[in-house]
Design a protein around this motif. Structure first.
Motif, mmCIF file in Angstrom:
data_model
loop_
_atom_site.group_PDB
_atom_site.id
_atom_site.type_symbol
_atom_site.label_atom_id
_atom_site.label_comp_id
_atom_site.label_asym_id
_atom_site.label_seq_id
_atom_site.Cartn_x
_atom_site.Cartn_y
_atom_site.Cartn_z
ATOM 1 N N GLY A 28 1.411 -1.161 -0.211
ATOM 2 C CA GLY A 28 0.188 -0.080 -0.334
ATOM 3 C C GLY A 28 0.737 1.458 0.005
ATOM 4 O O GLY A 28 0.436 2.061 -0.602
ATOM 5 N N HIS A 29 1.986 1.721 0.995
ATOM 6 C CA HIS A 29 2.711 2.470 0.910
ATOM 7 C C HIS A 29 3.243 2.136 -0.386
ATOM 8 O O HIS A 29 3.519 3.673 -0.833
ATOM 9 C CB HIS A 29 3.529 2.432 1.826
ATOM 10 C CG HIS A 29 3.356 2.449 3.146
ATOM 11 N ND1 HIS A 29 2.776 3.790 3.488
ATOM 12 C CD2 HIS A 29 3.858 1.389 4.693
ATOM 13 C CE1 HIS A 29 2.198 3.364 4.859
ATOM 14 N NE2 HIS A 29 2.956 1.984 5.531
ATOM 15 N N TYR A 30 3.387 1.147 -1.110
ATOM 16 C CA TYR A 30 4.155 1.828 -2.540
ATOM 17 C C TYR A 30 4.029 1.977 -3.710
ATOM 18 O O TYR A 30 4.323 2.934 -3.579
ATOM 19 C CB TYR A 30 5.234 0.104 -2.663
ATOM 20 C CG TYR A 30 6.062 -0.101 -4.201
ATOM 21 C CD1 TYR A 30 7.292 0.838 -4.289
ATOM 22 C CD2 TYR A 30 5.287 -0.565 -4.582
ATOM 23 C CE1 TYR A 30 7.969 0.142 -5.278
ATOM 24 C CE2 TYR A 30 6.041 -1.041 -6.390
ATOM 25 C CZ TYR A 30 7.106 0.265 -6.130
ATOM 26 O OH TYR A 30 7.656 -0.051 -7.649
ATOM 27 N N LEU A 31 2.946 1.481 -3.709
ATOM 28 C CA LEU A 31 2.049 1.786 -4.562
ATOM 29 C C LEU A 31 1.214 3.123 -4.698
ATOM 30 O O LEU A 31 1.344 3.885 -5.443
ATOM 31 C CB LEU A 31 0.870 0.248 -5.089
ATOM 32 C CG LEU A 31 1.526 -0.198 -5.202
ATOM 33 C CD1 LEU A 31 -0.558 -1.898 -4.986
ATOM 34 C CD2 LEU A 31 1.428 -0.618 -6.640
ATOM 35 N N VAL A 32 1.052 3.894 -4.042
ATOM 36 C CA VAL A 32 0.813 5.260 -3.348
ATOM 37 C C VAL A 32 1.675 5.930 -3.524
ATOM 38 O O VAL A 32 1.721 6.904 -4.201
ATOM 39 C CB VAL A 32 -0.103 5.134 -2.212
ATOM 40 C CG1 VAL A 32 -0.129 7.028 -2.282
ATOM 41 C CG2 VAL A 32 -1.035 4.290 -2.401
ATOM 42 N N LEU A 110 -0.670 6.823 4.688
ATOM 43 C CA LEU A 110 -2.309 6.985 4.982
ATOM 44 C C LEU A 110 -2.709 5.317 4.598
ATOM 45 O O LEU A 110 -2.706 4.137 4.868
ATOM 46 C CB LEU A 110 -3.063 6.973 4.892
ATOM 47 C CG LEU A 110 -4.134 7.041 4.990
ATOM 48 C CD1 LEU A 110 -4.581 6.830 6.836
ATOM 49 C CD2 LEU A 110 -5.596 8.182 4.964
ATOM 50 N N ALA A 111 -1.893 4.896 3.260
ATOM 51 C CA ALA A 111 -2.226 3.639 2.148
ATOM 52 C C ALA A 111 -1.134 2.462 2.704
ATOM 53 O O ALA A 111 -2.457 1.584 2.849
ATOM 54 C CB ALA A 111 -1.351 4.070 1.323
ATOM 55 N N ALA A 115 -4.063 -0.661 3.819
ATOM 56 C CA ALA A 115 -3.974 -1.896 2.351
ATOM 57 C C ALA A 115 -5.155 -2.990 3.215
ATOM 58 O O ALA A 115 -5.752 -3.598 2.696
ATOM 59 C CB ALA A 115 -3.020 -1.990 2.422
ATOM 60 N N ASN A 116 -4.511 -2.331 4.863
ATOM 61 C CA ASN A 116 -4.645 -4.481 5.970
ATOM 62 C C ASN A 116 -6.339 -3.698 5.611
ATOM 63 O O ASN A 116 -7.052 -5.392 6.047
ATOM 64 C CB ASN A 116 -4.581 -3.710 7.050
ATOM 65 C CG ASN A 116 -2.637 -4.137 6.651
ATOM 66 O OD1 ASN A 116 -1.779 -3.296 7.699
ATOM 67 N ND2 ASN A 116 -2.083 -5.039 6.664
#
Length: 373
Positions: A28-32, A110-111, A115-116
């Motif tokens: 989530g962190h990576y994609l956003v 926040l991503a 994602a969780n």
């Protein structure tokens, strides 16, 4: 009564829970971050020495560490894997985390928790669309003599309308609303013969033993409903129902944490990695469906805990971003570093407490006392 799973099986089950959850969180962190134009130097599942990995065409090193108890994304400009606060002088290169706009940094942080939450919603959506939703009405078919409900005046056939203002839509809503609130006085509205009545009930603490011999303590009213009704859920309605279920569970997690903070619950109730590992093995031994549902529950907990406003957690970074948005300038690096040290100390202390609790739950201290005695 089921036999306890073997240690190797439990370890593998724990890795099967934690690995995907950490991966989705960091993904989530990576994609956003990538969408916001922030370059990632390292994407690691696990800590410690790299077991294997590769570098993609964007220069990101994807790797697996030997210690599968976490993971991280290290963005360009981060001082280390833990994103320790460091001085920014305005000369950060394009594509680094520090050079990104505040809203982009906030979305990227926040991503991870989101994602969780999303993973849990997806799992519950599939379950609801496949198996349906429990639609057993919140009616007390059975009221145990001498129970908290009986003492308060609940009668067989009463329909629970609300508990402390929370609507009761199906029977499972009742134990969920009171399990974590033993000894607390609750306002309960029931419907009897077409009219509503307001009662005051104090759930009693009850100890039960599950199929693995674990002692479970929870609040109970002493009402039951012997019929189980499964209502089909259309595929287009399943995501909404899943969000509702996740919200109810997340709200309960928040209430339990609030009880811990305000001294209404003992820290002895906290469990750590060892307790999660034990539960992972137990749920995996029951079959794939219970195990996947367990993964969804842990994912919700992981997302919620990471949003707590503690330095080192995503919530701590978001708190500093919110302060920066209000002040129109970042919090001083000295303040951030002190907060980071405090957060590290707090989390280290918490880990010691939950590990002590876990070992106590396994009976280690009692066994040692017996040896010494």
């Amino acid at each position: 009564m089921f036999d306890a799973p073997s240690i190797p099986f439990t370890v593998l089950a724990f890795i099967a829970v934690l690995g995907p959850l950490v991966f989705f969180h960091e993904l989530g962190h990576y994609l956003v971050g990538r969408w916001c134009g922030i370059r990632a130097d390292v994407f690691s599942v696990g800590f410690g020495k790299e077991i294997f990995g590769w570098t993609d065409k964007r220069g990101t090193r994807w790797k697996v560490g030997w210690l599968p108890l976490g993971g991280y994304v290290q963005f360009a400009g981060d001082s280390d894997a833990m994103s320790t606060p460091h001085e920014l002088d305005g000369s950060e290169p394009q594509g680094s985390f520090g050079a990104a706009a505040l809203w982009k940094r906030s979305l990227t942080v926040l991503a991870g928790p989101m994602a969780n939450f999303l993973l849990a919603i997806v799992i519950l959506t599939v379950f609801l669309a496949t198996y349906g939703r429990i639609g057993t009405p919140p009616v007390a078919e059975v009221v145990q003599p001498g129970s908290a409900a009986a003492t308060a005046g609940v009668e067989p056939g009463d329909r629970f309308v609300s508990i402390d203002g929370r609507s009761m839509d199906s029977f499972p809503d009742i134990p969920m609303a009171v399990a974590h609130r033993p000894g607390q006085t609750l306002t309960v509205v029931v419907e009897r013969n077409g009219s509503e009545r307001t009662l005051t009930i104090t759930p009693r603490l009850v100890e039960e033993t599950d199929q693995f011999g674990n002692v479970i303590k929870r609040g109970m009213l002493g009402v039951g409903n012997q019929s189980i009704e499964l209502m089909p859920v259309a595929w287009y309605a399943a995501p909404i129902a899943a969000v509702e279920e996740c919200w109810a569970i997340t709200r309960q997690i928040g209430e339990v944490i609030g009880q811990l903070l305000f001294g209404q619950r003992s820290i002895k109730d906290l469990g750590g990695p060892l307790a999660i590992a034990k539960a992972s093995g137990e749920q995996a031994s029951l079959g794939m469906l219970p195990f996947i549902m367990f993964v969804a529950m842990v994912s919700l907990n992981l997302g919620f805990v990471n949003l707590l406003p503690l330095p080192m957690l995503d919530g701590g970074h978001l708190l500093f971003n919110a302060i920066e948005a209000v002040r129109r300038r970042p919090v001083s690096i000295a303040t951030q570093q002190w907060a980071f040290r405090f957060g590290f100390a707090a989390l280290a202390t918490l880990m010691l407490i939950v590990t002590f609790n876990d070992l106590s739950g396994f009976g280690l201290w009692q066994k040692l006392a017996g040896l010494i005695g």
